[in-house]
Design a protein around this motif. Structure first.
Motif, PDB file in Angstrom:
ATOM      1  N   PHE A 219     -39.443  49.341 -80.801  1.00  0.00           N
ATOM      2  CA  PHE A 219     -40.163  50.075 -81.873  1.00  0.00           C
ATOM      3  C   PHE A 219     -40.410  49.109 -83.321  1.00  0.00           C
ATOM      4  O   PHE A 219     -39.453  48.377 -83.366  1.00  0.00           O
TER       5      PHE A 219
ATOM      6  N   ASP B  71     -41.046  50.167 -87.103  1.00  0.00           N
ATOM      7  CA  ASP B  71     -41.316  51.173 -88.375  1.00  0.00           C
ATOM      8  C   ASP B  71     -41.543  50.407 -89.596  1.00  0.00           C
ATOM      9  O   ASP B  71     -40.682  49.648 -89.990  1.00  0.00           O
TER      10      ASP B  71
ATOM     11  N   ARG C  67     -35.225  57.752 -85.782  1.00  0.00           N
ATOM     12  CA  ARG C  67     -35.224  56.704 -84.518  1.00  0.00           C
ATOM     13  C   ARG C  67     -33.767  57.204 -83.549  1.00  0.00           C
ATOM     14  O   ARG C  67     -33.756  56.860 -82.478  1.00  0.00           O
TER      15      ARG C  67
END
Length: 454
Positions: free
Chosen positions: A3, A5, A44
């Motif tokens: 991921f 962000d 997360r």
């Protein structure tokens, strides 16, 4: 799986990034206020194992050192950057494992140009680059400016920017996501980015560093450089020394008598309310820097460095947000503060000051009346069009050049109204008769006021 962000630092036109897998993550170019970063990692459910800097930033104070200390993360800083604290020195080609389960590795790529030591980081998943954190190197459609380190190095760094952009384009797949730190309103960008996301392939087709030969690219880049915010001179040294932990506790509250005393002592009293409310009524001598504008950039640019500042806010929330934003650029502790409304900030018997607002159409009706039209935009903006007969002093220089404004009523304008409001407050505090033109500059042409220049 991985991921990424994005952590927006909108007031400064910057972005920080949190990237990782199921268990651990890296933070790239964190802002001074690291609580937002820690919260993002908590959402997360990952541990921050690495904190990295692409360079010693010129436009904000980093939170990297403190974030690494609090989380126990490895703090990666380019080896050639001269710093006064322990860190993991990063060299070209170094690899750092971010998440073994996800197969995530960070690879350092030397990309000098924005600074001599600038380093980009490719995020590789199982050996394939999926993103590259480019800091102030390759931006969206442009590059970071090369003139922030030393004037004698500017041309060499501009040429290095061209070479670094070509290195990234040559080494990384076209579908690699490009994730710059600067370029979304930051003056560290050589021009403002169009769009919010890009890839190596898109930049190959549109970025002037990749579509122009080096000589024409450098000539165009250097010709387009504008003034450097004055506070930039303090950011690099602060980042090299190691910023102190952030203190966002509420400043001491000031009553009307203390506000008056601070004004009398020559300190800055800054009203954070919107420009409409300020124009209608404010403490005489105070300056207007809207909390919702580019507060940190322009206040830090204009204020003599180290001068005490008192903040006047509508609410505790507005005050706290402004204090956070100013701390990002090293204005750590306001001398005092007050919340509420302007009548409570002025001593009993002291009248509030005010000045009128107007549009370019109103200005057109007054043309020829002997008024002074003051343009406070930057040189590059004025070059594309100006009001005939106007005086030009950029807003960031106005407080030092008030004596150059001709006698008479001053109608002050910028490109959209925010900087004109700052300038109007400076002039009002100096006792000038001022009108703030709160209008977009394209309305000037419709009113028949502008003259185009090449």
């Amino acid at each position: 799986m991985f991921f990424i962000d994005t952590i927006e630092v909108a007031g400064l036109g910057n972005r920080s990034y949190l990237a990782g897998g199921e268990r651990t993550a890296v933070v790239v170019d964190p802002p001074r206020d690291i609580d937002h970063v820690i919260a993002a990692a908590a959402r997360r459910g990952v541990r921050i194992s690495h904190v990295v800097e692409t360079h010693l930033h010129n436009d904000y104070v980093t939170g990297g050192l403190e974030l690494a200390r609090i989380t126990g993360a490895a703090y990666l800083v380019p080896a050639a950057a001269r710093v006064s604290y322990e860190r993991v020195p990063v060299h070209d080609g170094d690899h750092h494992e971010i998440d073994a389960v996800a197969g995530l590795v960070l690879r350092a790529i030397a990309t000098p140009g924005h600074t001599p030591h600038h380093t980009s980081y490719a995020l590789e998943e199982n050996g394939t680059a999926v993103a590259v954190f480019t800091g102030g190197s390759l931006l969206i459609g442009t590059v970071g400016r090369p003139d922030l380190v030393e004037p004698r190095l500017t041309e060499d760094l501009a040429r290095a920017q061209h070479a670094s952009a070509h290195r990234l384009a040559g080494e990384l797949p076209d579908d690699t996501t490009v994730l710059p730190t600067h370029g979304f309103g930051s003056f560290c960008s050589s021009s403002q980015a169009e769009g919010t996301s890009t890839t190596i392939g898109k930049e190959k087709a549109s970025n002037t560093a990749l579509t122009r030969d080096v000589d024409s690219f450098v000539a165009e880049l250097l010709a387009g450089l504008d003034d450097i915010p004055a506070y930039y001179a303090h950011m690099g040294p602060a980042n090299a020394a190691g910023p102190a932990p952030l203190d966002l506790t509420q400043p001491a509250l000031a009553d009307a008598g203390e506000i008056a005393a601070r004004l009398a002592a020559g300190e800055w009293v800054v009203d954070l309310r919107n420009r409409v409310a300020f124009a209608e009524g404010h403490v005489a001598g105070s300056f207007n820097f809207e909390a919702d504008g580019q507060l940190a950039t322009y206040l830090a640019w204009l204020i003599p460095w180290g001068k005490p500042v008192t903040l006047l806010a509508e609410s505790a929330g507005q005050l706290a947000a402004a204090q956070r934003e100013l701390a990002r650029v090293g204005i750590d502790r306001p001398a005092a503060a007050a919340t509420g409304e302007p009548r409570s900030w002025a001593r009993e018997g002291d009248a509030l000051a005010s000045f009128p607002r107007a549009t370019f159409a109103d200005l057109a009706e007054r043309s020829g009346d002997g008024i002074v039209v003051l343009d406070v935009r930057r040189d590059s903006e004025r070059a594309s069009g100006q009001v005939r007969g106007s005086v030009h002093i950029p807003v960031h220089a106005l407080h030092r050049r008030l004596g150059e404004v001709p006698d008479g009523q001053v109608w002050v304008h910028c490109a959209g109204g925010m900087r004109a409001a700052v300038a109007a407050s400076l002039l009002d505090a100096a006792g000038r008769d001022v009108v703030a033109v709160d209008d977009r500059f394209d309305s000037a042409e419709k009113a028949g006021l502008t003259v185009r220049t090449l």
